[in-house]
Design a protein around this motif. Sequence first.
Motif, PDB file in Angstrom:
ATOM      1  N   PHE A 180      -2.876  -8.453  -3.542  1.00  0.00           N
ATOM      2  CA  PHE A 180      -3.287  -7.052  -3.640  1.00  0.00           C
ATOM      3  C   PHE A 180      -2.075  -6.131  -3.442  1.00  0.00           C
ATOM      4  CE2 PHE A 180      -7.704  -8.447  -2.066  1.00  0.00           C
ATOM      5  CZ  PHE A 180      -8.167  -8.626  -3.361  1.00  0.00           C
ATOM      6  N   SER A 181      -1.183  -6.494  -2.529  1.00  0.00           N
ATOM      7  CA  SER A 181       0.037  -5.700  -2.309  1.00  0.00           C
ATOM      8  C   SER A 181       0.946  -5.731  -3.534  1.00  0.00           C
ATOM      9  CB  SER A 181       0.797  -6.215  -1.082  1.00  0.00           C
ATOM     10  OG  SER A 181       0.061  -5.973   0.084  1.00  0.00           O
ATOM     11  N   GLU A 182       1.031  -6.869  -4.192  1.00  0.00           N
ATOM     12  CA  GLU A 182       1.831  -6.983  -5.419  1.00  0.00           C
ATOM     13  C   GLU A 182       1.254  -6.100  -6.519  1.00  0.00           C
ATOM     14  OE1 GLU A 182       4.819  -8.969  -6.973  1.00  0.00           O
ATOM     15  OE2 GLU A 182       5.013  -7.944  -5.048  1.00  0.00           O
ATOM     16  N   ALA A 208      -3.597  -2.889   1.531  1.00  0.00           N
ATOM     17  CA  ALA A 208      -2.488  -3.086   0.592  1.00  0.00           C
ATOM     18  C   ALA A 208      -1.905  -1.762   0.123  1.00  0.00           C
ATOM     19  CB  ALA A 208      -2.965  -3.905  -0.613  1.00  0.00           C
ATOM     20  N   GLY A 209      -2.590  -0.644   0.440  1.00  0.00           N
ATOM     21  CA  GLY A 209      -2.080   0.674   0.095  1.00  0.00           C
ATOM     22  C   GLY A 209      -2.968   1.484  -0.821  1.00  0.00           C
ATOM     23  N   PHE A 210      -3.997   0.882  -1.381  1.00  0.00           N
ATOM     24  CA  PHE A 210      -4.858   1.615  -2.305  1.00  0.00           C
ATOM     25  C   PHE A 210      -5.627   2.712  -1.573  1.00  0.00           C
ATOM     26  CE2 PHE A 210      -4.167  -2.371  -4.572  1.00  0.00           C
ATOM     27  CZ  PHE A 210      -3.842  -1.894  -5.831  1.00  0.00           C
ATOM     28  N   LYS A 230      -4.542   3.668  -6.949  1.00  0.00           N
ATOM     29  CA  LYS A 230      -3.309   4.101  -6.282  1.00  0.00           C
ATOM     30  C   LYS A 230      -3.074   5.558  -6.650  1.00  0.00           C
ATOM     31  CE  LYS A 230       1.625   3.022  -6.109  1.00  0.00           C
ATOM     32  NZ  LYS A 230       2.658   2.073  -6.547  1.00  0.00           N
ATOM     33  N   ARG A 231      -3.295   6.452  -5.713  1.00  0.00           N
ATOM     34  CA  ARG A 231      -3.195   7.883  -6.024  1.00  0.00           C
ATOM     35  C   ARG A 231      -1.792   8.423  -5.860  1.00  0.00           C
ATOM     36  NH1 ARG A 231      -8.750  10.445  -3.644  1.00  0.00           N
ATOM     37  NH2 ARG A 231     -10.091   9.454  -5.163  1.00  0.00           N
TER      38      ARG A 231
END
Length: 159
Positions: free
Chosen positions: A56-58, A129-131, A157-158
Amino acid sequence: ITIIGSEYLGVDKAPGLIINGIRHEDALQLSFADESIDVILSNDVFEHVPDCDKSFSEAFRTLKPGGKLIFTIPFHFTKLQTVKRSDFINGKMIHYLPEIYHGNPIDAEKGSLVFYDYGWDVLDRCRSAGFDQCKVLMYHSYFYGYLGDHFIFVAEKRR
């Protein structure tokens, strides 16, 4: 519009390599540059990856701001927590639960090992993961033969 399809062709292959007309990608180490992709569409892949959080991070790394990860997975909507069935540690396969394999056109004889049984925390894993926005959509169509519960996950991803 550029569309790039890929398969996982084995641990001994370099990501981005084209073999017999098929691009090899590894969800744990994608060959794409940071913020270079608008949309990633992944159908029933993440249950077969030994480290879903890294994958997910990738995906987050390679998506442009405003990009979306759209994916399907076998989803156990009655479970809150994801269960890890198997792991790959220091070059050794470890099974916590009986092995399950799904069909795989690249390895039709054995198939692909299932590492995860996903529960609702998959949305939290995407957020970790950052989303920014993560959601699940449910669909059903008698006409098209989608009977039972089918789910599509969307992580955006905003920034």
